[in-house]
Design an enzyme around this catalytic site. Structure first.
Site, PDB file in Angstrom:
ATOM      1  N   GLY A  30      23.180  44.389  43.657  1.00  0.00           N
ATOM      2  CA  GLY A  30      24.542  43.996  43.283  1.00  0.00           C
ATOM      3  C   GLY A  30      24.784  42.490  43.267  1.00  0.00           C
ATOM      4  CG  ASP A 141      36.294  47.292  46.901  1.00  0.00           C
ATOM      5  OD1 ASP A 141      37.405  47.040  46.405  1.00  0.00           O
ATOM      6  OD2 ASP A 141      35.344  47.712  46.232  1.00  0.00           O
ATOM      7  CG  HIS A 165      35.193  44.103  44.951  1.00  0.00           C
ATOM      8  ND1 HIS A 165      34.356  43.161  44.432  1.00  0.00           N
ATOM      9  CD2 HIS A 165      35.288  43.837  46.274  1.00  0.00           C
ATOM     10  CE1 HIS A 165      33.937  42.358  45.409  1.00  0.00           C
ATOM     11  NE2 HIS A 165      34.501  42.761  46.545  1.00  0.00           N
ATOM     12  NE  ARG A 311      32.282  56.226  43.248  1.00  0.00           N
ATOM     13  CZ  ARG A 311      33.290  55.451  42.895  1.00  0.00           C
ATOM     14  NH1 ARG A 311      34.333  55.972  42.299  1.00  0.00           N
ATOM     15  NH2 ARG A 311      33.281  54.167  43.144  1.00  0.00           N
ATOM     16  CG  ASP A 372      35.543  48.011  34.910  1.00  0.00           C
ATOM     17  OD1 ASP A 372      35.446  48.012  36.147  1.00  0.00           O
ATOM     18  OD2 ASP A 372      34.587  48.212  34.140  1.00  0.00           O
ATOM     19  CE1 TYR A 499      78.683  34.013  63.976  1.00  0.00           C
ATOM     20  CE2 TYR A 499      78.243  35.094  61.876  1.00  0.00           C
ATOM     21  CZ  TYR A 499      78.659  35.152  63.197  1.00  0.00           C
ATOM     22  OH  TYR A 499      79.029  36.351  63.743  1.00  0.00           O
ATOM     23  CG  ASP A 500      76.184  34.412  58.021  1.00  0.00           C
ATOM     24  OD1 ASP A 500      76.444  35.600  58.242  1.00  0.00           O
ATOM     25  OD2 ASP A 500      77.050  33.546  57.766  1.00  0.00           O
ATOM     26  CG  ASP A 679      69.164  31.193  58.311  1.00  0.00           C
ATOM     27  OD1 ASP A 679      70.248  30.577  58.345  1.00  0.00           O
ATOM     28  OD2 ASP A 679      68.939  32.139  57.546  1.00  0.00           O
TER      29      ASP A 679
HETATM   30  C1  GDG Z   1      33.390  47.271  40.995  1.00  0.00           C
HETATM   31  C2  GDG Z   1      34.590  47.307  40.059  1.00  0.00           C
HETATM   32  C3  GDG Z   1      34.138  44.931  39.450  1.00  0.00           C
HETATM   33  C4  GDG Z   1      24.256  48.923  36.400  1.00  0.00           C
HETATM   34  N1  GDG Z   1      23.208  49.665  36.094  1.00  0.00           N
HETATM   35  C5  GDG Z   1      22.144  49.113  36.695  1.00  0.00           C
HETATM   36  C6  GDG Z   1      22.561  47.996  37.377  1.00  0.00           C
HETATM   37  N2  GDG Z   1      23.867  47.900  37.176  1.00  0.00           N
HETATM   38  C7  GDG Z   1      24.707  46.817  37.726  1.00  0.00           C
HETATM   39  C8  GDG Z   1      25.256  45.981  36.601  1.00  0.00           C
HETATM   40  C9  GDG Z   1      26.436  45.339  37.285  1.00  0.00           C
HETATM   41  C10 GDG Z   1      26.889  46.405  38.277  1.00  0.00           C
HETATM   42  O1  GDG Z   1      25.824  47.333  38.389  1.00  0.00           O
HETATM   43  C11 GDG Z   1      28.121  47.142  37.781  1.00  0.00           C
HETATM   44  O2  GDG Z   1      29.198  46.315  38.011  1.00  0.00           O
HETATM   45  P1  GDG Z   1      30.636  46.547  37.343  1.00  0.00           P
HETATM   46  O3  GDG Z   1      31.459  45.362  37.593  1.00  0.00           O
HETATM   47  O4  GDG Z   1      30.424  46.756  35.891  1.00  0.00           O
HETATM   48  O5  GDG Z   1      31.222  47.883  37.950  1.00  0.00           O
HETATM   49  P2  GDG Z   1      31.439  48.594  39.426  1.00  0.00           P
HETATM   50  O6  GDG Z   1      30.139  48.978  40.017  1.00  0.00           O
HETATM   51  O7  GDG Z   1      32.372  49.709  39.164  1.00  0.00           O
HETATM   52  O8  GDG Z   1      32.110  47.488  40.373  1.00  0.00           O
HETATM   53  C12 GDG Z   1      34.376  46.330  38.908  1.00  0.00           C
HETATM   54  C13 GDG Z   1      33.051  44.944  40.516  1.00  0.00           C
HETATM   55  O9  GDG Z   1      33.325  45.901  41.523  1.00  0.00           O
HETATM   56  C14 GDG Z   1      32.925  43.575  41.186  1.00  0.00           C
HETATM   57  O10 GDG Z   1      34.115  43.196  41.798  1.00  0.00           O
HETATM   58  O11 GDG Z   1      33.737  44.118  38.390  1.00  0.00           O
HETATM   59  O12 GDG Z   1      35.491  46.336  38.062  1.00  0.00           O
HETATM   60  O13 GDG Z   1      34.767  48.635  39.547  1.00  0.00           O
HETATM   61  O14 GDG Z   1      26.051  44.195  37.995  1.00  0.00           O
HETATM   62  O15 GDG Z   1      24.264  45.103  36.173  1.00  0.00           O
HETATM   63  N3  GDG Z   1      21.722  47.189  38.060  1.00  0.00           N
HETATM   64  C15 GDG Z   1      20.416  47.519  38.066  1.00  0.00           C
HETATM   65  N4  GDG Z   1      19.964  48.625  37.435  1.00  0.00           N
HETATM   66  C16 GDG Z   1      20.764  49.431  36.736  1.00  0.00           C
HETATM   67  O16 GDG Z   1      20.324  50.420  36.175  1.00  0.00           O
HETATM   68  N5  GDG Z   1      19.553  46.741  38.712  1.00  0.00           N
END
Ligand code: GDG
Length: 727
Positions: A30, A141, A165, A311, A372, A499-500, A679
């Site tokens: 991430g 988060d 997030h 999930r 998103d 006062y108030d 105040d």
């Molecule tokens: C939450 C919020 C907000 C995806 N497939 C693979 C992979 N990924 C990586 C992507 C990207 C990340 O996962 C997904 O990030 P997003 O921002 O698109 O979405 P959420 O996971 O829902 O994140 C979102 C985020 O938090 C940050 O604040 O932007 O809106 O929902 O980095 O590249 N990475 C790898 N293999 C995959 O197959 N290595």
């Protein structure tokens, strides 16, 4: 020097056992882990969270603790039941759908909520074991919304930042949650609350105002005498990392191999976690529409769709998976040929290098979530486009659309618009592609993840610093003792008391704020000391002051300094004024009363006030803004000033102010002890007019000219009672 402790539901690594039953830790890819890596790995900073493994075995727990310790991490162990109820349940089946406007999917289950409370407490307990008061805690988060307040209660002085997030929904949606108040109160335990966009910020502030009855000024909320700052900090990616990986020879080779197997035509790419908020079925249906309307593109473009499993224990996600499988099958069946597959569908995750090859290969990125918070995929696509050729189609429902306005911006619910957006993207000239891409790259490069981290932490530091500064202003026991000593040792004293909001609390109806027995008793005691001058200095009209407190041996300044009543009980005008202007201003205010139910006009000798305490929250504030701007020009020409008080807008002559009244009275005073307590905005003139040796005390709000502050009228009464005891 305090440490930084990052807290999130998951740690940036996952613990698991290898074939030999040894504990191993796999880092997660991430962006957050990368961005925060520069922080938690430094000195003795720390990241606290769930390590992703269930275990009851003490030995295993120890192995996890020890393994993580080396990486500056600390585990919070959760049970399987907790993950089911708190994480998959409340977080992902209650909060996630609500915050993404899928309220029809939200489950309101008490068992989920109870577990959410319990786990937030668990995180708090784990933090308390490691945190010190001078540490900075950064909580991440929606899984941990209760944690800031739980922590604040135990360590009041600690600096707490919270970042959400996902989107913060409109008040109308957020209010549906049965536990809305607890959730907001929880987050409001923070010093700084960060969200992605200005809209998220607006929504949060509006919900806080309507549900917790806290108002804000420019995103700053005063609550329990603390300031909570709410602001937008759009998250981003590690730009250089994506750009560098895209430049690797091995990545170019992977791209070539993809091309070979998928064909040498145009490629559109989408990458998402499997989630209904990402709009995957809608996107597939739109691709179908596109091929129907633009049949020449059959065989000329494919959609490469990466869906990362997520999930899959949650029922809604299983249904979604089935729907996606079905749609992909149907479209490929409908259009596919032996030499062309319309959709290359991968339900799995890839390594960063493989992902990067997809980004390189794609002519168009189709990022069309229904909602998103930000969406990082679109930013990663931009960073990976080293030759600047490629088009981004981006949903306006993603936070990223606010920054990447050069993309083809679409409403994902408008299927014809998206369909035609695809056509536009596929036919865009290379020059136009490069023009747009270069601007977007500049933005993403400048506002990268490191910038985001720095921005948030610098702001948190500033907010905390300000808090410490204002804390030194609070009337603590040492200052109180000094004040009492000075009072006792002075032969004469003068006390200016608003006062108030200062001597008495606000009431919905201003006429109901008459003094109670306690206040009468305090004033009797204060005025017993004959060398005291007790001046009640108020914006109220003289008749009300006479009626309420006139029988005491007090002096009055009424209407903010128009009238004065000395010990002889005669009212005199402090300034020669005329009130002719009122007939021009009154009709304006009457118009606002007609338009704003439950607002009212108060008419005094030389001022007019428009009260909105009983008006619907939000409407009153908005009308007040209107009145102020409406009267701005009128008032200047007429020598008037427009003052904003607590749920009141007051118009009065420029010639009067509490400050001018205080100056006049102080000119005749030669005693040693002087005190002014008030105040609101009008009391600031009074504070400024007091001599340097005076004690000036502001009630409530933190920004003031006064030297000290107290929390409420109750504390004012306590202070005055102490004076009485000592004299
Ligand atoms: C939450 C919020 C907000 C995806 N497939 C693979 C992979 N990924 C990586 C992507 C990207 C990340 O996962 C997904 O990030 P997003 O921002 O698109 O979405 P959420 O996971 O829902 O994140 C979102 C985020 O938090 C940050 O604040 O932007 O809106 O929902 O980095 O590249 N990475 C790898 N293999 C995959 O197959 N290595």
């Amino acid at each position: 020097m305090g440490r930084m402790i990052i807290v999130s539901n998951r740690l940036p690594v996952k613990a698991s056992k290898d074939a030999n039953d040894q504990m191993i830790f796999t880092p997660s890819e991430g962006g957050l882990a990368t961005g925060l890596g520069s922080i938690y790995k430094k000195s003795d900073n720390l990241w606290l969270g769930w390590p992703g493994l269930f275990t009851d075995v003490e030995e295993e727990k120890r192995a996890i603790i020890n393994g993580l310790q080396k990486e500056n991490m600390s585990p919070v162990f959760l049970t399987e039941e907790e993950i089911t109820l708190y994480y998959e349940g409340f977080s992902n089946e209650t909060l996630w759908p609500t915050f993404h406007y899928f309220t029809q999917y939200a489950l309101y289950k008490k068992s989920y909520w109870k577990s959410y409370e319990k786990v937030n407490q668990k995180f708090c307990d784990a933090l308390l074991e490691v945190a010190r008061p001078d540490d900075t805690i950064w909580i991440h988060d929606y899984q941990l919304m209760l944690l800031p307040a739980l922590l604040r209660e135990k360590v009041p002085k600690v600096s707490i930042g919270f970042f959400l997030h996902i989107p913060f929904p409109s008040y109308e949606v957020f209010r549906l949650l049965p536990w809305r108040r607890q959730l907001l109160d929880g987050v409001l335990g923070s010093d700084l609350i960060g969200v992605h966009t200005y809209d998220d910020m607006r929504h949060f502030l509006s919900a806080a105002s309507r549900i917790c009855f806290v108002s804000n000024q420019h995103g700053e909320i005063d609550i329990d005498n603390r300031k909570v700052v709410v602001d937008s900090f759009p998250i981003s990616i590690d730009y250089d990392k994506y750009a560098n990986v895209a430049a690797l020879e091995e990545v170019k080779k992977v791209e070539e191999s993809y091309r070979k197997s998928m064909g040498n035509h145009k490629m559109m790419l989408s990458i998402d976690r499997l989630d209904y908020s990402k709009g995957i079925p809608a996107r597939l249906k739109i691709f179908d529409l596109f091929l129907e309307k633009y049949p020449d593109w059959k065989g000329e473009v494919s959609l490469v769709m990466v869906v990362v499993p997520s999930r899959d224990n949650v029922e809604k996600y299983k249904d979604l998976k089935e729907e996606v499988d079905l749609l992909v099958g149907r479209i490929n069946g409908k259009y596919g040929t032996t030499s062309w597959t319309p959709i290359h569908y991968f339900y799995r995750s890839f390594s960063l290098e493989n992902l990067s090859a997809f980004y390189r290969m794609a002519d168009v990125a189709l990022v069309t979530p229904m909602r998103d918070g930000m969406n990082l995929v679109c930013k990663e696509f931009v960073a990976s486009k080293l030759d600047q050729k490629g088009v981004l189609i981006l949903s306006e429902m993603a936070g990223a659309a606010k920054e990447l306005s050069e993309a083809v911006i679409v409403n994902p619910n408008d299927k014809h618009q998206v369909r035609d957006g695809i056509y536009r993207a596929l036919t865009m000239s290379e020059q136009e592609q490069m023009e747009h891409m270069s601007i977007m790259q500049e933005t993403v490069r400048k506002y990268d993840i490191h910038h985001w981290v720095k921005l948030f932490l610098d702001r948190l530091k500033a907010v905390h610093h300000k808090k410490e500064e204002t804390e030194t202003k609070s009337l603590n026991s040492i200052v109180k003792q000094q004040l009492l000593d000075k009072y006792r040792n002075s032969s004469h004293g003068i006390l200016f008391l608003d006062y108030d909001g200062t001597l008495a609390p606000f009431k919905n109806n201003p006429q109901d704020a008459s003094p109670d027995d306690e206040l009468h008793a305090i004033i009797v005691q204060l005025t017993k000391r004959k060398s005291n001058k007790v001046v009640v200095i108020s914006g109220r009209d003289r008749h009300t002051l006479d009626k309420w407190l006139g029988h005491h041996d007090v002096q009055f300044v009424a209407e903010h300094g128009v009238w004065f009543r000395g010990r002889d009980k005669e009212w005199v005008e402090l300034a020669k004024l005329n009130g002719d202007w009122k007939e021009h201003i009154r009709p304006v205010l009457e118009e606002y009363v007609d338009r704003t139910p439950k607002s009212s006009i108060e008419e005094k000798d030389f001022s007019l006030a428009w009260h909105y305490r009983k008006v619907d929250t939000g409407l009153g504030e908005s009308r007040a803004r209107e009145i102020i701007s409406h009267l701005k020009f009128l008032s200047v020409n007429m020598g008037l000033q427009v003052l904003e008080g607590n749920k009141v807008v007051e118009i009065k002559s420029n010639e009067v102010s509490k400050g001018k009244a205080v100056q006049k009275l102080m000119a005749d005073f030669w005693g040693e002890f002087s005190l002014a307590i008030g105040d609101d905005e009008t009391d600031e003139d009074m504070f400024r007019a007091m001599p340097e040796s005076a004690y000036t005390i502001k009630v409530g709000d933190l920004n003031s000219e006064a030297t000290y502050r107290v929390k409420s009228h109750k504390e004012v009464r306590e202070l005055l009672s102490l004076l009485n005891q000592g004299s």
